[in-house]
Design a protein around this motif. Structure first.
Motif, PDB file in Angstrom:
ATOM      1  N   UNK A 103       0.830  -1.209   0.000  1.00 11.78           N
ATOM      2  CA  UNK A 103       0.000   0.000   0.000  1.00 11.78           C
ATOM      3  C   UNK A 103       0.860   1.253   0.000  1.00 11.78           C
ATOM      4  N   UNK A 104       1.962   1.231   0.724  1.00 11.98           N
ATOM      5  CA  UNK A 104       2.845   2.395   0.755  1.00 11.98           C
ATOM      6  C   UNK A 104       3.526   2.606  -0.592  1.00 11.98           C
ATOM      7  N   UNK A 105       3.936   1.534  -1.226  1.00  8.09           N
ATOM      8  CA  UNK A 105       4.519   1.670  -2.564  1.00  8.09           C
ATOM      9  C   UNK A 105       3.482   2.186  -3.560  1.00  8.09           C
ATOM     10  N   UNK A 106       2.232   1.732  -3.422  1.00  7.61           N
ATOM     11  CA  UNK A 106       1.163   2.237  -4.281  1.00  7.61           C
ATOM     12  C   UNK A 106       0.952   3.739  -4.055  1.00  7.61           C
ATOM     13  N   UNK A 107       1.063   4.175  -2.786  1.00  6.59           N
ATOM     14  CA  UNK A 107       0.897   5.594  -2.478  1.00  6.59           C
ATOM     15  C   UNK A 107       1.993   6.426  -3.138  1.00  6.59           C
ATOM     16  N   UNK A 108       3.215   5.926  -3.129  1.00  6.42           N
ATOM     17  CA  UNK A 108       4.309   6.656  -3.758  1.00  6.42           C
ATOM     18  C   UNK A 108       4.128   6.729  -5.275  1.00  6.42           C
ATOM     19  N   UNK A 109       3.585   5.662  -5.857  1.00  3.79           N
ATOM     20  CA  UNK A 109       3.270   5.724  -7.288  1.00  3.79           C
ATOM     21  C   UNK A 109       2.159   6.736  -7.543  1.00  3.79           C
ATOM     22  N   UNK A 110       1.170   6.742  -6.649  1.00  2.00           N
ATOM     23  CA  UNK A 110       0.050   7.657  -6.830  1.00  2.00           C
ATOM     24  C   UNK A 110       0.499   9.109  -6.765  1.00  2.00           C
ATOM     25  N   UNK A 111       1.333   9.452  -5.784  1.00  2.00           N
ATOM     26  CA  UNK A 111       1.736  10.853  -5.665  1.00  2.00           C
ATOM     27  C   UNK A 111       2.536  11.296  -6.884  1.00  2.00           C
ATOM     28  N   UNK A 112       3.320  10.396  -7.461  1.00  4.05           N
ATOM     29  CA  UNK A 112       4.026  10.741  -8.690  1.00  4.05           C
ATOM     30  C   UNK A 112       3.045  10.938  -9.854  1.00  4.05           C
ATOM     31  N   UNK A 113       2.045  10.069  -9.915  1.00  7.46           N
ATOM     32  CA  UNK A 113       1.048  10.173 -10.979  1.00  7.46           C
ATOM     33  C   UNK A 113       0.269  11.482 -10.888  1.00  7.46           C
ATOM     34  N   UNK A 114      -0.227  11.808  -9.685  1.00 11.55           N
ATOM     35  CA  UNK A 114      -1.069  13.010  -9.566  1.00 11.55           C
ATOM     36  C   UNK A 114      -0.244  14.280  -9.715  1.00 11.55           C
ATOM     37  N   UNK A 115       1.047  14.220  -9.393  1.00  7.28           N
ATOM     38  CA  UNK A 115       1.910  15.370  -9.666  1.00  7.28           C
ATOM     39  C   UNK A 115       1.970  15.620 -11.164  1.00  7.28           C
ATOM     40  N   UNK A 116       2.135  14.550 -11.940  1.00 12.16           N
ATOM     41  CA  UNK A 116       2.192  14.697 -13.393  1.00 12.16           C
ATOM     42  C   UNK A 116       0.857  15.153 -13.974  1.00 12.16           C
ATOM     43  N   UNK A 117      -0.241  14.749 -13.337  1.00 11.18           N
ATOM     44  CA  UNK A 117      -1.571  15.132 -13.816  1.00 11.18           C
ATOM     45  C   UNK A 117      -1.901  16.592 -13.527  1.00 11.18           C
ATOM     46  N   UNK A 118      -1.160  17.218 -12.608  1.00 10.46           N
ATOM     47  CA  UNK A 118      -1.394  18.618 -12.321  1.00 10.46           C
ATOM     48  C   UNK A 118      -2.122  18.905 -11.023  1.00 10.46           C
ATOM     49  N   UNK A 119      -2.286  17.917 -10.167  1.00 11.40           N
ATOM     50  CA  UNK A 119      -2.886  18.174  -8.859  1.00 11.40           C
ATOM     51  C   UNK A 119      -1.942  19.049  -8.037  1.00 11.40           C
TER      52      UNK A 119
END
Length: 335
Positions: A22-38
């Motif tokens: 779950x923590x690794x998924x969270x780190x992937x998510x924060x990278x994804x949403x940074x790229x998306x413009x959040x």
């Protein structure tokens, strides 16, 4: 619709998975949403909930600071009664040293757990009013003490220009709005917990009317939180949202466990009363296809006079969660 969007992560631990994943998924998510413009990635504080890996937001944010470069990182929030104000000031100044000029310190006065766990967290320390803890936190962080304060001279380490982050006060009623206005902090209204739109608007209006500018906020700033589930079709979104209802039902029943799957939610033997509880929890979320979700978010921002929306998406499948955030951002950008 030009309103900024941010992310509030509770770090769900899906059934059949574990906390490291779950923590690794969270780190992937924060990278994804940074790229998306959040704009922001905030982590909520919860305790004694085996389906969530967000018991120590600071640890998650420190890791996120090392895999991102632009997105703001913050607590959504630190439940201040659970902590020493000095330790909070030190921890978030240290985080600011890891991620300069992109840290937020969101503060709440709720325990983020049940009463028994709250007592375990606080140990033998006597309870004191939230206002006093907040004043101590600010004094430790800034070095600005009232005359005669017993802790005058103590500074939260590390010490450096701009390390004490901007403060946000979490609120699900009018009280937090009063505090945020008085100290010149941002206001984050928990509409995802209390979806009373009229109350959210009243809190925002009273906050703006009483706001006192501060070094971090020259003007008032209102952020409203919403639970969101978005999928390519309404039917898919409604199906993905089913575990959200089961999770809240289990919380109501005092049961702890990992975040359930769609199959588990469908197979659960609900009583009539239990089904009503689960369905009510899902109704508090914004669920639908991209156009439906974008339209409801636009209306929510208008009705609450929000300057920003922060979205929490709890799904069993990490890929579906990331896809939900992508679909929302794409749809909102087209409004």
């Amino acid at each position: 619709m030009s309103i900024p969007l941010s992310v509030l992560d509770l770090l769900p631990i899906p059934s059949g998975s574990d906390a490291p994943t779950a923590l690794q998924d969270a780190l992937k998510l924060v990278q994804d949403v940074e790229q998306l413009g959040y704009k922001r990635y905030w982590v909520a504080e919860h305790h004694n909930m085996l389906g969530l890996a967000s018991s120590v937001p600071l640890a998650v944010l420190a890791a996120a600071s090392q895999v991102t470069s632009r997105i703001r990182l913050g607590s959504g929030g630190v439940m201040l009664p659970n902590h020493s104000p000095l330790s909070v000031a030190e921890g978030y100044k240290l985080l600011s040293a890891l991620a300069p000029h992109r840290v937020d310190l969101g503060l709440g006065r709720a325990p983020g757990t049940d009463g028994r766990t709250a007592r375990a967290l606080r140990g033998v320390n006597p309870e004191q009013p939230f206002e006093r803890e907040l004043a101590e936190l600010i004094a430790f962080g800034t070095g600005n003490y009232p005359a005669g304060h017993p802790f005058a001279g103590i500074l939260a380490a590390p010490v450096g220009e701009g390390l004490f982050p901007p403060l946000w006060i979490l609120s699900s009623s009018g009280y937090g709005a009063e505090v945020a206005a008085y100290i010149g902090a941002g206001l984050a209204f928990a509409w995802h917990i209390n979806p009373d739109t009229a109350m959210a608007r009243a809190a925002a209006d009273s906050y703006r009317a009483a706001f006192r500018p501060s070094p971090d906020f020259s003007e008032p700033r209102v952020m409203v939180a919403a639970n969101v589930v978005c999928a390519p079709t309404q039917q898919e979104a409604e199906e993905l949202a089913l575990p959200l209802g089961l999770m809240f039902l289990r919380l109501r029943l005092g049961e702890v466990g990992q975040f359930p799957s769609v199959a588990e939610a469908k197979a659960y033997p609900y009583t009539e009363q239990e089904r009503a509880v689960a369905e009510a929890a899902i109704r508090r979320a914004i669920v639908g296809d991209p156009q439906q979700v974008a339209a409801r978010l636009k209306q929510l921002a208008h009705d609450t006079a929000a300057d920003e929306l922060i979205l929490s998406t709890l799904l069993h499948d990490p890929a579906a969660r990331q896809e939900s955030y992508r679909l929302v951002m794409d749809a909102v950008a087209q409004l």
